[in-house]
Design a protein around this motif. Structure first.
Motif, PDB file in Angstrom:
ATOM      1  N   LEU A  70      19.857 -24.555  10.849  1.00 32.27           N
ATOM      2  CA  LEU A  70      19.958 -25.899  11.428  1.00 32.27           C
ATOM      3  C   LEU A  70      20.357 -25.839  12.904  1.00 32.27           C
ATOM      4  O   LEU A  70      19.787 -26.551  13.749  1.00 32.27           O
ATOM      5  N   LEU A  74      21.583 -35.227   9.798  1.00 34.62           N
ATOM      6  CA  LEU A  74      21.416 -34.141   8.829  1.00 34.62           C
ATOM      7  C   LEU A  74      22.555 -33.126   8.950  1.00 34.62           C
ATOM      8  O   LEU A  74      23.178 -32.747   7.939  1.00 34.62           O
ATOM      9  N   GLU A  75      22.845 -32.689  10.171  1.00 33.15           N
ATOM     10  CA  GLU A  75      23.912 -31.705  10.360  1.00 33.15           C
ATOM     11  C   GLU A  75      25.265 -32.274   9.967  1.00 33.15           C
ATOM     12  O   GLU A  75      26.099 -31.582   9.367  1.00 33.15           O
ATOM     13  N   THR A 129      17.578 -24.471  15.067  1.00 29.73           N
ATOM     14  CA  THR A 129      16.549 -25.507  15.220  1.00 29.73           C
ATOM     15  C   THR A 129      16.991 -26.561  16.224  1.00 29.73           C
ATOM     16  O   THR A 129      16.218 -26.983  17.090  1.00 29.73           O
ATOM     17  N   TYR A 170      16.829 -28.231   0.566  1.00 28.07           N
ATOM     18  CA  TYR A 170      15.522 -27.977   1.198  1.00 28.07           C
ATOM     19  C   TYR A 170      14.415 -27.882   0.140  1.00 28.07           C
ATOM     20  O   TYR A 170      13.671 -26.914   0.056  1.00 28.07           O
ATOM     21  N   PHE A 229      14.083 -31.451   4.296  1.00 30.40           N
ATOM     22  CA  PHE A 229      15.473 -31.894   4.153  1.00 30.40           C
ATOM     23  C   PHE A 229      15.561 -33.396   3.912  1.00 30.40           C
ATOM     24  O   PHE A 229      16.607 -33.903   3.513  1.00 30.40           O
ATOM     25  N   ALA A 285      12.031 -29.816   9.528  1.00 31.98           N
ATOM     26  CA  ALA A 285      13.088 -30.669   8.980  1.00 31.98           C
ATOM     27  C   ALA A 285      12.641 -31.532   7.798  1.00 31.98           C
ATOM     28  O   ALA A 285      13.487 -31.947   6.999  1.00 31.98           O
ATOM     29  N   LEU A 293      18.329 -35.478  13.393  1.00 28.06           N
ATOM     30  CA  LEU A 293      18.836 -34.111  13.211  1.00 28.06           C
ATOM     31  C   LEU A 293      20.355 -34.102  13.142  1.00 28.06           C
ATOM     32  O   LEU A 293      20.945 -33.349  12.358  1.00 28.06           O
TER      33      LEU A 293
END
Length: 268
Positions: A151, A73-74, A154, A130, A265, A262, A70
């Motif tokens: 995001l 991703l961010e 989440t 997405y 993504f 997620a 995660l």
């Protein structure tokens, strides 16, 4: 059975071996090992403690790897947004830049905790649109801040959802909670910006019920309208509305729920 020789060998491959064993025993493992009772029962007791210590560690490490995905991703998301010419208005550039720096720090922090280096990094490739649902995410700031809010919201629920799995490994729990609190601040700030650019008075810095920012991200907010806390239905408590009561509590997301959210993504 030379227990101390075994511990020495463990220390060669795991510098925190003694700490894990002490925590797993919960009763000062090293001190008890010198007692007569433990000397008699040592082989079986030692095997049990080692299995317990390293089973917990494996589970906790799995949680951190999940969190790292995660954070990757961010980190990619904010770097791409800041690199996109004209996307982030000047009024929000400072705060988005700061959030981006935090995400980069979270990645470095988790990688260090997991012993990940350039040589063993397994970072996924991401589709920031997405699966096409947010095709203009890097050209339209309203879409960008919507995805940012999604995001961050989440992330907050994901970290909270894994706290129980880390209770037996306080060192790793501390890592997760330190990141969790910062993610919560990001979420509040992203929601504040979302409310401004969308003139949405209903969007607050915290979540009301299971109201989504947009329908495409409803799964992120499912369950936030929970009115039972500690086994007690608090509907109507002190004359407060259901919306107000739901705002007072953050709910968790399970690992499977977060992965389902997620997955679009992640490029397969």
């Amino acid at each position: 059975m030379n227990i101390f020789k075994i511990i020495d060998e463990l220390q060669k491959i795991d510098g925190d071996a003694v700490g894990r064993l002490e925590h797993a025993s919960r009763r000062h493992f090293m001190n008890r090992m010198s007692s007569k009772v433990m000397a008699i029962a040592a082989p079986m007791a030692f095997a049990t403690i080692v299995n317990k210590a390293y089973a917990q560690s494996a589970s906790a490490v799995d949680v951190l790897k999940f969190a790292l995905t995660l954070e990757y991703l961010e980190d990619d998301f904010y770097k791409a947004g800041l690199a996109a010419a004209g996307l982030v208005p000047d009024a929000y550039k400072t705060v988005i830049t700061q959030i981006s720096k935090h995400e980069t720090q979270h990645v470095a922090y988790l990688e260090k905790a997991l012993g990940i280096t350039d040589a063993n990094r397994a970072k996924p490739e991401f589709d920031l649109t997405y699966g096409g649902a947010f095709g203009d995410v890097l050209t339209n700031f309203k879409t960008f801040i919507t995805v940012s809010s999604a995001l961050e919201d989440t992330g907050v629920r994901a970290y909270k959802g894994q706290a129980g799995a880390l209770m037996m490994d306080p060192a790793i729990l501390q890592v997760a909670l330190q990141v969790h609190s910062v993610e919560a601040r990001h979420a509040a700030e992203a929601r504040r910006i979302f409310a401004i650019v969308n003139a949405s008075a209903a969007t607050k810095g915290w979540i009301t019920g299971k109201q989504p920012l947009i329908p495409a991200v409803q799964a992120i907010y499912n369950g936030e309208d929970n009115m039972t806390q500690g086994g007690v239905d608090i509907t109507g408590l002190s004359g407060k509305s259901n919306a107000a009561i739901s705002e007072a509590f953050d709910e968790t997301l399970t690992k499977d729920e977060v992965l389902a959210i997620a997955t679009p993504f992640i490029k397969m």
